[in-house]
Design a protein around this motif. Structure first.
Motif, PDB file in Angstrom:
ATOM      1  N   GLY A   1       3.993   0.393  -2.553  1.00  0.00           N
ATOM      2  CA  GLY A   1       2.972  -0.167  -3.214  1.00  0.00           C
ATOM      3  C   GLY A   1       2.951  -1.934  -2.918  1.00  0.00           C
ATOM      4  O   GLY A   1       3.692  -1.979  -2.331  1.00  0.00           O
ATOM      5  N   GLY A   2       1.889  -2.347  -3.496  1.00  0.00           N
ATOM      6  CA  GLY A   2       1.847  -3.663  -3.249  1.00  0.00           C
ATOM      7  C   GLY A   2       0.428  -4.225  -3.765  1.00  0.00           C
ATOM      8  O   GLY A   2      -0.241  -3.592  -4.433  1.00  0.00           O
ATOM      9  N   VAL A   3       0.137  -5.539  -3.372  1.00  0.00           N
ATOM     10  CA  VAL A   3      -1.085  -6.235  -3.626  1.00  0.00           C
ATOM     11  C   VAL A   3      -1.887  -6.186  -2.441  1.00  0.00           C
ATOM     12  O   VAL A   3      -1.413  -6.464  -1.308  1.00  0.00           O
ATOM     13  CB  VAL A   3      -0.890  -7.613  -4.114  1.00  0.00           C
ATOM     14  CG1 VAL A   3      -2.391  -8.063  -4.406  1.00  0.00           C
ATOM     15  CG2 VAL A   3      -0.069  -7.446  -5.293  1.00  0.00           C
ATOM     16  N   VAL A   4      -3.143  -5.631  -2.205  1.00  0.00           N
ATOM     17  CA  VAL A   4      -4.070  -5.687  -1.308  1.00  0.00           C
ATOM     18  C   VAL A   4      -5.459  -6.037  -1.774  1.00  0.00           C
ATOM     19  O   VAL A   4      -5.796  -5.944  -2.928  1.00  0.00           O
ATOM     20  CB  VAL A   4      -4.136  -4.297  -0.629  1.00  0.00           C
ATOM     21  CG1 VAL A   4      -4.762  -3.257  -1.748  1.00  0.00           C
ATOM     22  CG2 VAL A   4      -4.825  -4.355   0.487  1.00  0.00           C
TER      23      VAL A   4
ATOM     24  N   GLY B   1      -8.972  -3.116   1.552  1.00  0.00           N
ATOM     25  CA  GLY B   1      -7.771  -3.032   2.224  1.00  0.00           C
ATOM     26  C   GLY B   1      -7.049  -1.512   2.107  1.00  0.00           C
ATOM     27  O   GLY B   1      -7.710  -0.545   1.589  1.00  0.00           O
ATOM     28  N   SER B   2      -6.177  -1.377   2.847  1.00  0.00           N
ATOM     29  CA  SER B   2      -5.253  -0.064   2.679  1.00  0.00           C
ATOM     30  C   SER B   2      -3.814  -0.304   2.501  1.00  0.00           C
ATOM     31  O   SER B   2      -3.249  -1.412   2.586  1.00  0.00           O
ATOM     32  CB  SER B   2      -5.411   0.312   4.284  1.00  0.00           C
ATOM     33  OG  SER B   2      -6.708   0.555   4.721  1.00  0.00           O
ATOM     34  N   LEU B   3      -3.140   0.812   2.240  1.00  0.00           N
ATOM     35  CA  LEU B   3      -1.854   0.673   1.857  1.00  0.00           C
ATOM     36  C   LEU B   3      -1.431   2.262   2.109  1.00  0.00           C
ATOM     37  O   LEU B   3      -2.088   3.265   1.816  1.00  0.00           O
ATOM     38  CB  LEU B   3      -1.602   0.735   0.283  1.00  0.00           C
ATOM     39  CG  LEU B   3      -1.335  -0.990  -0.046  1.00  0.00           C
ATOM     40  CD1 LEU B   3      -1.208  -1.016  -1.465  1.00  0.00           C
ATOM     41  CD2 LEU B   3      -0.350  -1.608   0.600  1.00  0.00           C
ATOM     42  N   ARG B   4      -0.134   2.615   2.578  1.00  0.00           N
ATOM     43  CA  ARG B   4       0.321   3.858   2.301  1.00  0.00           C
ATOM     44  C   ARG B   4       1.797   3.910   1.660  1.00  0.00           C
ATOM     45  O   ARG B   4       2.627   3.192   1.732  1.00  0.00           O
ATOM     46  CB  ARG B   4       0.778   3.977   4.122  1.00  0.00           C
ATOM     47  CG  ARG B   4       1.405   5.649   4.023  1.00  0.00           C
ATOM     48  CD  ARG B   4       1.566   5.973   5.570  1.00  0.00           C
ATOM     49  NE  ARG B   4       2.891   5.739   5.924  1.00  0.00           N
ATOM     50  CZ  ARG B   4       3.515   6.186   6.706  1.00  0.00           C
ATOM     51  NH1 ARG B   4       3.088   7.114   7.570  1.00  0.00           N
ATOM     52  NH2 ARG B   4       4.661   5.722   7.126  1.00  0.00           N
ATOM     53  N   LEU B   5       1.522   4.752   0.688  1.00  0.00           N
ATOM     54  CA  LEU B   5       2.701   5.477  -0.191  1.00  0.00           C
ATOM     55  C   LEU B   5       3.746   6.434   0.264  1.00  0.00           C
ATOM     56  O   LEU B   5       3.094   7.094   1.003  1.00  0.00           O
ATOM     57  CB  LEU B   5       2.147   5.542  -1.484  1.00  0.00           C
ATOM     58  CG  LEU B   5       1.128   4.581  -2.372  1.00  0.00           C
ATOM     59  CD1 LEU B   5       0.884   5.242  -3.650  1.00  0.00           C
ATOM     60  CD2 LEU B   5       1.736   3.261  -2.422  1.00  0.00           C
ATOM     61  N   SER B   6       4.861   6.218   0.074  1.00  0.00           N
ATOM     62  CA  SER B   6       5.676   7.307   0.496  1.00  0.00           C
ATOM     63  C   SER B   6       6.488   7.760  -0.663  1.00  0.00           C
ATOM     64  O   SER B   6       6.619   7.213  -1.615  1.00  0.00           O
ATOM     65  CB  SER B   6       6.604   6.760   1.702  1.00  0.00           C
ATOM     66  OG  SER B   6       6.152   6.129   2.749  1.00  0.00           O
ATOM     67  N   CYS B   7       7.079   9.016  -0.445  1.00  0.00           N
ATOM     68  CA  CYS B   7       7.756   9.792  -1.418  1.00  0.00           C
ATOM     69  C   CYS B   7       9.134  10.339  -0.962  1.00  0.00           C
ATOM     70  O   CYS B   7       8.481  11.552  -0.361  1.00  0.00           O
ATOM     71  CB  CYS B   7       6.764  10.392  -2.550  1.00  0.00           C
ATOM     72  SG  CYS B   7       7.935  11.420  -3.666  1.00  0.00           S
ATOM     73  N   VAL B   8      10.208  10.021  -1.048  1.00  0.00           N
ATOM     74  CA  VAL B   8      11.259  10.772  -0.555  1.00  0.00           C
ATOM     75  C   VAL B   8      11.859  11.791  -1.324  1.00  0.00           C
ATOM     76  O   VAL B   8      12.129  11.357  -2.516  1.00  0.00           O
ATOM     77  CB  VAL B   8      12.420   9.810   0.036  1.00  0.00           C
ATOM     78  CG1 VAL B   8      13.590  10.535   0.750  1.00  0.00           C
ATOM     79  CG2 VAL B   8      11.702   8.780   1.066  1.00  0.00           C
ATOM     80  N   ALA B   9      11.865  12.946  -1.103  1.00  0.00           N
ATOM     81  CA  ALA B   9      12.274  13.917  -1.822  1.00  0.00           C
ATOM     82  C   ALA B   9      13.769  14.393  -1.494  1.00  0.00           C
ATOM     83  O   ALA B   9      14.128  14.275  -0.375  1.00  0.00           O
ATOM     84  CB  ALA B   9      11.589  15.411  -1.859  1.00  0.00           C
TER      85      ALA B   9
END
Length: 122
Positions: free
Chosen positions: A9-12, A16-24
């Protein structure tokens, strides 16, 4: 039990674009979903992926702009968000369902991450 940790997450800026990740912590679930909650609003469904089959579903609000994917071997889910708009500003949560591979109802998800803030500036 599945532990989930989101990041990305962040400010854009608008567009703009962002990529979220989720580690299980393991792969003992059927589906991984992304939900979001904006200030003063209820948490809403964003996208879901069938963890084994790979089938994806999206809310109308993000269809065509967001892409959900997963790295099955690494137990990581992703949410690529393009053409972001101020209305996308929210805390984004990933969640896993043991029994529902394509659930859009948050009540079918047993395990939740801590959330990551996404802010889109106009």
């Amino acid at each position: 039990q599945v532990q989930l940790v989101e990041s990305g997450g962040g400010v854009v800026q608008d567009g703009g674009s962002l990529r979220l990740s989720c580690v299980a912590s393991n792969h003992h679930f059927a589906g991984m979903g992304w939900f979001r909650q904006a200030p003063g609003k209820q948490r809403e469904f964003v996208a879901v992926i069938d963890w084994i089959g790979g089938t994806m579903s999206y809310s109308n609000a993000v269809k065509g702009r967001f892409t959900i994917s997963r790295d099955y071997k690494k137990n990581i889910g992703y949410l690529q968000m393009n053409n972001l708009k101020p209305d996308d500003t929210a805390v984004y949560y990933c969640a896993c369902s043991r029994f529902y591979p394509r659930g859009i109802d948050q009540r079918t998800y047993e395990f939740w991450g801590q959330g990551t803030q996404v802010t889109v500036a106009s």
